[in-house]
Design a protein around this motif. Structure first.
Motif, PDB file in Angstrom:
ATOM      1  N   ALA A  81       0.721  -1.720  -0.544  1.00  0.00           N
ATOM      2  CA  ALA A  81       0.456  -0.429  -0.310  1.00  0.00           C
ATOM      3  C   ALA A  81       0.497   1.530   0.144  1.00  0.00           C
ATOM      4  CB  ALA A  81      -0.832  -0.129   1.257  1.00  0.00           C
ATOM      5  N   ILE A  82       0.040   1.522  -0.710  1.00  0.00           N
ATOM      6  CA  ILE A  82       0.439   3.554  -0.365  1.00  0.00           C
ATOM      7  C   ILE A  82      -0.102   4.703   0.334  1.00  0.00           C
ATOM      8  CG2 ILE A  82       1.702   5.765  -1.721  1.00  0.00           C
ATOM      9  CD1 ILE A  82       3.195   3.547  -3.691  1.00  0.00           C
ATOM     10  N   LYS A 102       0.288  11.472   2.623  1.00  0.00           N
ATOM     11  CA  LYS A 102       0.007  12.444   3.886  1.00  0.00           C
ATOM     12  C   LYS A 102      -0.909  12.080   4.752  1.00  0.00           C
ATOM     13  CE  LYS A 102       3.315  16.456   4.298  1.00  0.00           C
ATOM     14  NZ  LYS A 102       4.063  17.342   3.878  1.00  0.00           N
ATOM     15  N   VAL A 134      -3.037   5.789  -1.284  1.00  0.00           N
ATOM     16  CA  VAL A 134      -2.944   6.062  -3.003  1.00  0.00           C
ATOM     17  C   VAL A 134      -3.160   4.742  -4.327  1.00  0.00           C
ATOM     18  CG1 VAL A 134      -1.407   6.995  -4.479  1.00  0.00           C
ATOM     19  CG2 VAL A 134      -1.505   7.955  -1.838  1.00  0.00           C
ATOM     20  N   HIS A 154      13.296   5.997   7.100  1.00  0.00           N
ATOM     21  CA  HIS A 154      15.114   5.720   6.413  1.00  0.00           C
ATOM     22  C   HIS A 154      15.907   7.696   6.172  1.00  0.00           C
ATOM     23  CE1 HIS A 154      17.952   5.892   2.724  1.00  0.00           C
ATOM     24  NE2 HIS A 154      18.485   5.717   3.969  1.00  0.00           N
ATOM     25  N   MET A 155      16.104   8.305   7.183  1.00  0.00           N
ATOM     26  CA  MET A 155      16.357   9.508   7.233  1.00  0.00           C
ATOM     27  C   MET A 155      17.230  10.285   6.133  1.00  0.00           C
ATOM     28  SD  MET A 155      14.311  10.306  10.108  1.00  0.00           S
ATOM     29  CE  MET A 155      13.323  10.219  11.431  1.00  0.00           C
ATOM     30  N   PRO A 156      17.170  11.253   6.166  1.00  0.00           N
ATOM     31  CA  PRO A 156      17.696  12.701   4.747  1.00  0.00           C
ATOM     32  C   PRO A 156      19.486  12.359   6.231  1.00  0.00           C
ATOM     33  CG  PRO A 156      16.013  13.377   5.839  1.00  0.00           C
ATOM     34  CD  PRO A 156      15.451  12.157   6.536  1.00  0.00           C
ATOM     35  N   GLU A 177      14.595  18.816   1.938  1.00  0.00           N
ATOM     36  CA  GLU A 177      13.452  19.226   1.154  1.00  0.00           C
ATOM     37  C   GLU A 177      12.230  18.065   1.543  1.00  0.00           C
ATOM     38  OE1 GLU A 177      14.295  19.896  -3.189  1.00  0.00           O
ATOM     39  OE2 GLU A 177      15.530  21.290  -1.924  1.00  0.00           O
ATOM     40  N   GLU A 178      12.809  16.655   1.400  1.00  0.00           N
ATOM     41  CA  GLU A 178      11.262  16.355   1.553  1.00  0.00           C
ATOM     42  C   GLU A 178      11.147  15.213   2.580  1.00  0.00           C
ATOM     43  OE1 GLU A 178      10.288  11.912  -0.991  1.00  0.00           O
ATOM     44  OE2 GLU A 178      12.224  11.830   0.415  1.00  0.00           O
ATOM     45  N   PRO A 216      11.108  11.677   4.647  1.00  0.00           N
ATOM     46  CA  PRO A 216      11.134  10.939   4.459  1.00  0.00           C
ATOM     47  C   PRO A 216       9.334   9.632   4.610  1.00  0.00           C
ATOM     48  CG  PRO A 216      11.746  11.141   6.738  1.00  0.00           C
ATOM     49  CD  PRO A 216      11.545  12.379   6.726  1.00  0.00           C
ATOM     50  N   SER A 217       9.948   8.739   3.852  1.00  0.00           N
ATOM     51  CA  SER A 217       8.248   8.163   4.023  1.00  0.00           C
ATOM     52  C   SER A 217       8.471   7.117   5.599  1.00  0.00           C
ATOM     53  CB  SER A 217       7.859   7.535   2.655  1.00  0.00           C
ATOM     54  OG  SER A 217       9.107   6.920   2.103  1.00  0.00           O
ATOM     55  N   ASN A 242       8.066   3.039   6.949  1.00  0.00           N
ATOM     56  CA  ASN A 242       7.382   1.921   6.353  1.00  0.00           C
ATOM     57  C   ASN A 242       7.525   1.565   7.158  1.00  0.00           C
ATOM     58  OD1 ASN A 242       8.826   1.940   3.188  1.00  0.00           O
ATOM     59  ND2 ASN A 242      10.718   2.484   4.684  1.00  0.00           N
ATOM     60  N   LYS A 264       4.641  -4.334   0.942  1.00  0.00           N
ATOM     61  CA  LYS A 264       5.529  -3.302   0.701  1.00  0.00           C
ATOM     62  C   LYS A 264       4.396  -2.282   0.922  1.00  0.00           C
ATOM     63  CE  LYS A 264       8.375  -4.567  -3.012  1.00  0.00           C
ATOM     64  NZ  LYS A 264       8.497  -4.761  -5.060  1.00  0.00           N
ATOM     65  N   GLN A 269       3.507   1.505   2.849  1.00  0.00           N
ATOM     66  CA  GLN A 269       4.310   2.665   2.767  1.00  0.00           C
ATOM     67  C   GLN A 269       3.583   4.259   3.460  1.00  0.00           C
ATOM     68  OE1 GLN A 269       6.889   4.935  -0.723  1.00  0.00           O
ATOM     69  NE2 GLN A 269       8.406   3.042   0.755  1.00  0.00           N
ATOM     70  N   ARG A 319       3.752   7.616   3.329  1.00  0.00           N
ATOM     71  CA  ARG A 319       4.658   9.452   2.480  1.00  0.00           C
ATOM     72  C   ARG A 319       4.031  10.553   4.026  1.00  0.00           C
ATOM     73  NH1 ARG A 319       2.447   9.065  -3.202  1.00  0.00           N
ATOM     74  NH2 ARG A 319       4.043   7.524  -4.150  1.00  0.00           N
TER      75      ARG A 319
END
Lengths: 418, 981
Positions: free
Chosen positions: A189-190, A193, A198, A313-315, A368-369, A371-372, A374, A413, A415, A417
């Motif tokens: 799934a996705i 925010k 989705v 997964h951090m920036p 900027e982004e 992290p998503s 999981n 999977k 996720q 966002r």
């Protein structure tokens, strides 16, 4: 078709080579190493490479590259599928597919490769047939073999190759006859925010462990087979019977095998078992960030959600995390930038929460982004699609077998966002 | 290396003490491998094994072990099977280097080729053919030829595998190998099919004519062939179909209802609109129908093969079925995804509608590898249209924020493509991209600039503010491609930014020497354009730039500078061109088309390596264009009537029973003439399958009559034709009366003609012109009463005479006997001869195998009797029958309930069908609800009693009493089948 095979470890050492036609120098792998270098990530190495005289087709499994050398046109999937079959066979024989285990069993591996391809064309790829010819290692036998000088190679010739049902050995005998089926569904799934889904689909698989004597003919039927959008079968399943009656009719292989996989696509309504409330912010001033995540049950069909885990997964700029979890533990690995929050069982009365601050590298602009997230989870005794096995019948043999079906739902999977 | 030795010893000790894993092999490379040689020479198998394991481990690690060749090859005949196998591995690896020594081993394999065990024969052939030594080519050729007509399908499969090996060793053998391929293509077993098609593809893919006769059989066998063979066969059949059938999408025929409205129909050539309505060849349909179930295969390669077949061959309305299966593969390993996505990308350009419902399955996760992300993006872009573009753009917005910058760059390009293709969203996209110009990442900005440049070219006048904005970026952006793009934009639209443009040129002139080549070229370009439009302000600047360029290191730039100077600065020498300089430079340029890199890739066969690389790989066979007119479809007709017990199909059949009805059909229906095939197949679906084939109704009456005629003329030479005909009339009446054997000549000859069924012993193609059929004549065999008479009919279809027809090398189960027919000395071309032989089958249905020899050739053939032919009728009265039946109760009685076939509800047909199935005579009976039959087995004379009792509505009960239970059981099966259909 397949000319040669090289096994390469994560350091770039070739630790096994096998040629089915004339010998090709291992220098051909240099092109691959070049591409490997360029790709940074092993997953991003193109599976198909072109060199002046050869084509290289590779797969990445268990931190190993299986690199095959091709000289003429051949469907790439043919080679890829075969290489995965080789890896599966190693897994099946030795319990894992790693460099150490392959090096330890070099001779068996070599014998297997010899039987699996003839002149580069697949010959025996069924695990049942292979096991008749080359016995898997086991401690007791190797002790006996060292004492008696016995061997790993089957004395009997593989009858399975001659039969029309090559996946089943003849003359199987068990004291306890049993057949177990595990229905496992994974939710892909996705979620965006705002919490809207989705896309969501279900990947199901029925794994079987069948230990039945003789030549049993099994029939499995479902309460609601129309649920399944798309299916793929082990070759033992009679396809026409499925087409006409929607039952699985088959003479099973001996031992463990994947009976079928199915797909319930995003066009259908897929239940999402948990919701996630999250906010992750990075502030320019003070070079810090804030994180706040809460997870709660959504559609769990009255079952408990277990083994809940969130991976982020951090920036790169995030140096460390200073958080408090109301339930479970969290770890942050500064080198891989992975934040893992291991929650365990989800208690609907007291929702787990993780909050706190993130320390950031100073002088580096904000990521900027966000992290998503999981999500991993497990729900026992539930197939989230609602699929149910209604009957399992056996024909062709007289005894009464033990039968069992187990259901489990997992996050695939999954996720979120942010 | 002394350290190594210590390590080695240490490990050795560990192994000795542990003994846990005998495969832990640590070895040292001694200069001459003396220890290994010693071990190989010893008498102990365990030492030899240990040595061989070490040697194989050396080979596996790529170490040279060739100096051990003599020591190893000595052990080729070792009794220990594992040692032997490892020696084979070694031999195949080094034979090419040590040709002379390798020859020593050949005789071992030659012996193996004659072994009674099929698996040993196969393995001998496998190793022999893998030894790459040119001198043994003739031996290999002989072995392959022999193995190709082996009884065992497994050995024949190995022969098929050996063909490409020999071909690569010596391409001169091609013609002979094609003969073998042709022969093996005719094989009816699933085991051989995949391997021989693979050999065909490697040796003679251009010989499409060899496929004609086997086409239907291959289609029918396909589902039962092993996975790898399926892939090869499907790919080959795709090519075949492209040469033999018509384009189903050509003129709006059957399937073409513009189901997916949005598709661009490029394959519909307008000129080719013929008025004739398109009708799909049934063979084309057969292929599509039989491959479709394989979309459900667990093997991704098989699914892909079917998908490409549908894409290239199916009517447009039917191609949709493959989308679902391809989407399923996206869950597989990332390498599989990679290949599948490439193919989906190509397909989605031509057939967008097909994948639209699965749009969400191509959404990208942050965990996907970059190469997968980029491919998914490609597919999403191809799928974008007016209705879904807003959803897709929303997705793209998320992607732009990704940490993976390569992926962001690809997303920006994708947005650009969406904007060019769908004019409604062009402004939205452009605004979005302009926002990206303030992105912190230079790569993102650069990519945006390039894409914006392309978009602006479409409507420059509306967007002068964007151009201004971009002009400012030259101070910051360092990526050459982006700088070049900006400069080009300013030059091209300098009248929209008259103030800024000269200033940009000024800055550029300053940094000229440090710029990259593409940027330099664009500076010259900008200078030239400004000179032409605004020479007052820029004349000096231009001169300066051109002077710098004149001495540049790069000759392209020097050339360009010289050329431009001549063009724009008028001198007395400058030619006519300079007058047109303005027109040349400031002509309106067409907007670029942003195209998918996958456009038109489908001229490569999808799923192929060449498609993936977008370049022709070695050995790639072009996918031919559809023919304008269909070639003769009759070439695929197979004239074999019914080769029920054809040589070599026996093993297949025996296991086939497990498969239930659907699996059986494949191997059989192929032998039917075309007109009947579909109908025949349907019938088979309904029929309960039996391992052995029942009497078939498909035989035409004509055949049977001619058959019985000849049988009579054979046994009664003295009788004239007319008499025979008369008798035939009589026989229909007398036919089902009791027919005791000893009743004199007249009754003997009236074998019920309609029950005589002939089988093929040798097909005229395999027999090189000689065809042989046989039937069980149901006559007593006079030389030996315990034998079954088999009447054979030889036809010489060849153009030359056949001589000395006789039997040799009879292979029988113990107890069986054969009385050969007298040698036929001469069978002239076009003639037919008959002969009778006797076989004592020992009351079993075991086949009698023998060789049929002519003066030039030998053919392996076999005769297997249906159980009903193993008996002869006896005459019993009703009382005798009951008495005998009373003595054969219990174990000897088998009863089955059945429902009679609708056409078989009267006494007459019941009698007819039972006597057709078995050579029995009717026993008179008082009740009309019962039919009784009696016979004795030919060899042992055991009684066989059959009772069929009918009840209401077609219900009936069949009872067979026979002291030979096996015969009884088989007979019940056959009669049941005869009565129920």
């Amino acid at each position: 078709m397949i000319h040669s095979l090289f096994l390469i470890n994560h350091l770039g050492d070739i630790f096994l080579e096998k040629h089915w036609k004339s010998v090709i120098s291992r220098s051909v792998c240099d092109y691959f190493f070049e591409a490997r270098e360029k790709a940074v990530d092993p997953e991003n190495v193109p599976p198909v490479l072109q060199t002046p005289h050869h084509y290289l087709i590779s797969i990445y499994r268990g931190k190993l590259f299986f690199l095959s050398v091709i000289q003429t046109e051949v469907p790439p999937l043919f080679v890829i599928e075969f290489l995965h079959r080789v890896a599966d066979t190693f897994q099946d024989y030795f319990g894992e597919c790693s460099e150490s285990v392959i090096s330890d069993n070099l001779v068996i591996v070599y014998e297997l490769l010899e039987e699996m391809l003839d002149n580069g064309f697949p010959l025996a790829t069924e695990s049942n047939v292979l096991k008749e010819m080359i016995r898997p290692p086991n401690i007791l036998r190797s002790v006996v073999n060292t004492l008696t000088g016995g061997s790993n190679v089957g004395e009997t010739l593989p009858q399975g190759q001659l039969s029309n049902i090559p996946w089943r050995r003849a003359g199987v005998k068990y004291a306890n006859n049993e057949a177990y089926f595990d229905v496992t569904e994974e939710i892909d799934a996705i979620v965006d925010k705002s919490g809207t889904t989705v896309s969501a689909e279900i990947q199901g698989v029925i794994e079987a462990c069948v230990k039945l004597s003789g030549m049993p003919d099994l029939t499995m039927s479902f309460m609601n087979p129309r649920l399944l959008d798309d299916v793929s079968f082990h070759p033992c399943v009679r396809f026409r019977r499925w087409e006409s009656e929607r039952v699985l009719s088959f003479i099973p292989p001996d031992g463990n095998f994947t009976l079928m996989t199915y797909h319930i696509s995003s066009q259908n309504l897929v239940a999402i078992p948990v919701y996630v409330k999250q906010s992750i912010n990075f502030f320019e001033a003070g070079s810090c960030g804030r994180l706040d995540i809460t997870i709660g049950p959504k559609q769990t069909m009255g079952k408990t959600v277990e083994d809940l885990k969130v991976t982020i997964h951090m920036p790169k700029a995030v140096l460390n995390a200073n958080l408090t979890a109301t339930q479970g533990n969290y770890t942050y690995d500064c080198t891989t930038k992975m934040l893992v929050w291991d929650i365990g069982k989800l208690n609907p009365q007291k929702l787990p929460n993780l909050r706190g601050s993130l320390s950031m590298q100073t002088g580096v602009p904000n990521p900027e982004e966000n992290p998503s997230l999981n999500i991993d989870l497990k729900i026992q005794q539930l197939a989230i699609s609602g699929l149910k096995v209604s009957r399992l019948d056996m024909y062709g043999e007289k005894y009464k077998p033990f039968k069992g079906v187990k259901y489990v739902t997992k996050a695939g999977k999954f996720q979120v966002r942010t | 290396s002394s350290k190594n030795i210590i390590n080695y010893n240490f490990y050795e000790l560990v192994i000795l003490f542990n003994s846990a894993n005998d495969n832990k092999i640590f070895y040292l490379i001694w200069s001459s491998h003396d220890d290994l040689k010693e071990m190989l020479d010893s008498n102990k198998d365990s030492l030899k094994l240990e040595a061989m394991k070490r040697i194989v481990a050396m080979i596996a690690r790529g170490k040279n072990a060739s100096d051990l060749f003599p020591a190893v090859v000595k052990n080729v005949a070792c009794k220990n099977i594992e040692v032997k196998k490892l020696v084979y591995v070694y031999l195949v690896r080094y034979a090419e280097e040590q040709q002379d020594l390798a020859l020593l081993s050949i005789s071992t394999f030659q012996r193996g080729l004659k072994d009674p065990n099929q698996l040993i024969r196969a393995s001998a052939l496998r190793v022999l053919s893998s030894i790459r030594v040119t001198i043994i080519v003739p031996i290999m050729m002989l072995a392959i030829k022999e193995a190709a007509s082996d009884m065992s399908p497994y050995v024949r499969k190995t022969a098929a595998h050996a063909i490409p090996k020999l071909y690569s060793l010596d391409p001169e053998q091609k013609d002979q190998l094609i003969e073998v391929i042709e022969k093996l293509l005719a094989d009816k077993t699933t085991l051989v099919a995949g391997s021989v098609v693979m050999a065909f593809e490697e040796v003679c893919p251009e010989r499409i004519d060899l496929i004609h006769k086997n086409y239907r059989k291959l289609c029918n066998l396909l589902i039962d062939v092993e996975e790898w063979g399926q892939v090869v066969i499907i790919n080959m059949l795709t090519r075949y179909a492209r040469t033999q059938f018509l384009n189903p999408n050509i003129n709006g025929g059957s399937g073409d209802k513009t189901f997916y409205g949005s598709d661009e129909d490029e394959d519909e050539d307008e000129e080719e609109k013929e008025k004739k309505p398109y009708v799909m060849d049934p063979d084309h349909r057969l292929l599509l129908r039989n491959t479709k179930p394989l979309l459900q295969s667990r093997n991704a390669a098989v699914v892909m093969a079917v998908a490409q077949l549908y894409f290239h061959l199916a009517p447009k309305a039917e191609v949709g079925v493959i989308a679902k299966a391809l989407v399923r593969l996206l869950r597989s390993h990332s390498e599989v995804q990679y290949v599948v996505l490439q193919n989906v990308a190509t397909m989605s350009i031509k057939r967008r509608g097909m994948f639209e419902p699965y749009l969400k399955s191509f959404y990208i996760r942050s965990t996907d590898p970059t190469q997968i992300k980029v491919l998914k993006l490609e597919v999403l872009t191809n799928l974008a249209n007016e209705t879904n573009i807003s959803t897709i753009l929303r997705e793209f917005q998320t992607y732009i924020k990704s940490m993976d910058k390569d992926f962001v760059a690809a997303t920006i390009q994708a947005i650009g493509r969406c904007a060019t293709n769908i004019s409604e969203v062009r402004d939205t996209c452009l605004n979005g991209l302009v926002q990206l110009l303030s992105n912190r990442d230079e790569l993102v900005v650069a990519e945006s600039v390039v894409v914006i440049k392309k978009l602006l070219q479409m409507q420059p006048e509306k967007h002068s503010d964007i151009i201004k904005h971009m002009a400012k970026l030259t101070d910051n952006i360092q990526v050459p491609m982006a700088r070049a793009s900006i400069l080009w934009l300013i030059g091209e639209y300098c009248e929209h930014v008259p103030k800024i443009a000269p200033d940009v040129l000024r800055k550029m002139a300053k940094s000229f020497t440090n710029e990259e080549d593409i940027v330099k070229l664009q500076i010259i370009n900008l200078a030239a354009k400004l000179y032409l439009t605004n020479s007052k302000q820029t004349k000096l600047l231009t001169q300066y730039v051109l002077n710098l360029a004149k001495y540049d290191q790069n000759y392209d730039i020097r050339d360009r500078a010289r050329f431009i100077r001549q063009l724009i600065v008028p001198t007395e020498k400058s030619g006519a061109l300079s007058k047109y300089a303005k027109k040349l430079f400031l002509a309106l340029k067409p907007a670029p088309v942003l195209e998918s890199p996958f456009k038109d890739r489908d001229h490569f066969q999808l799923g192929s390596l060449s498609h993936l690389l977008n370049a022709k790989a070695g050995g790639y066979q072009e996918l031919p264009d559809w023919p304008e007119a269909a070639p003769d479809p009759s070439v695929r007709n197979v004239e074999v009537k019914e080769s029920v017990r054809a040589v070599g199909t026996v093993t297949h059949r025996d296991t086939g029973a497990l498969w239930g009805p659907q699996r059986m059909e494949g191997s059989e229906s192929c032998s039917f003439p075309r007109a009947q095939s579909s109908e025949e197949e349907e019938r088979k679906h309904q029929r309960k399958s039996k391992p052995r084939k029942s009497e078939s109704e498909s035989e035409s009456d004509e055949d049977e009559e001619s058959e019985s005629e000849s049988s009579q003329s054979e046994s009664e030479d003295s009788e004239s034709e007319a008499e025979v005909k008369k008798k035939k009339k009589v026989q229909t009446r007398v036919n089902y009366r009791g027919r005791p054997q000893e009743e004199g000549v007249f009754l003997q000859t009236i074998a019920p003609s309609s029950t005589l069924k002939s089988y093929e012993l040798l097909h005229r193609i395999t027999g090189e012109g000689l065809s042989v059929e046989y039937c069980f004549s149901r006559q007593p065999f006079s030389p030996d009463a315990n034998m079954v008479a088999v009447q054979m009919q030889f036809t010489n279809n060849a153009s030359s005479d056949t001589k000395n027809l006789h039997i040799e090398d009879v292979k029988l189960q113990s107890g069986m006997r054969v009385k050969e027919f007298p040698e036929i000395e001469l069978l002239p071309a076009g003639e037919t001869a008959t002969a009778v032989m006797g076989i004592d089958f020992c009351d079993s249905t075991q086949a009698a195998n023998f060789q049929l020899c002519t003066h030039t050739r030998k053919f392996f053939v076999s005769i297997q009797p249906p159980v009903g032919e193993l008996m002869r009728p006896v005459f019993l009265t009703e009382n005798e029958f009951k008495k005998e039946q009373g003595q054969l109760m219990g174990m000897n009685e088998i009863t089955e309930k059945l429902t009679l076939d609708v056409k078989c509800r009267n006494e007459h047909t019941i009698v007819q069908r039972v006597t057709t199935a078995a050579n029995l005579s009717r026993v008179p009976c008082g009740s009309d609800k019962e039919c009784r039959f009696a016979g004795r087995t030919v060899t042992s004379g055991s009684l066989v009693l059959v009772t069929v009792a009918t009840k209401e509505e077609g219900a009936a009960q069949l009872t067979v009493n026979c002291e030979k239970m096996v015969i009884g059981t088989m007979l019940v099966k056959d009669i049941l089948q005869a009565l129920t259909q």
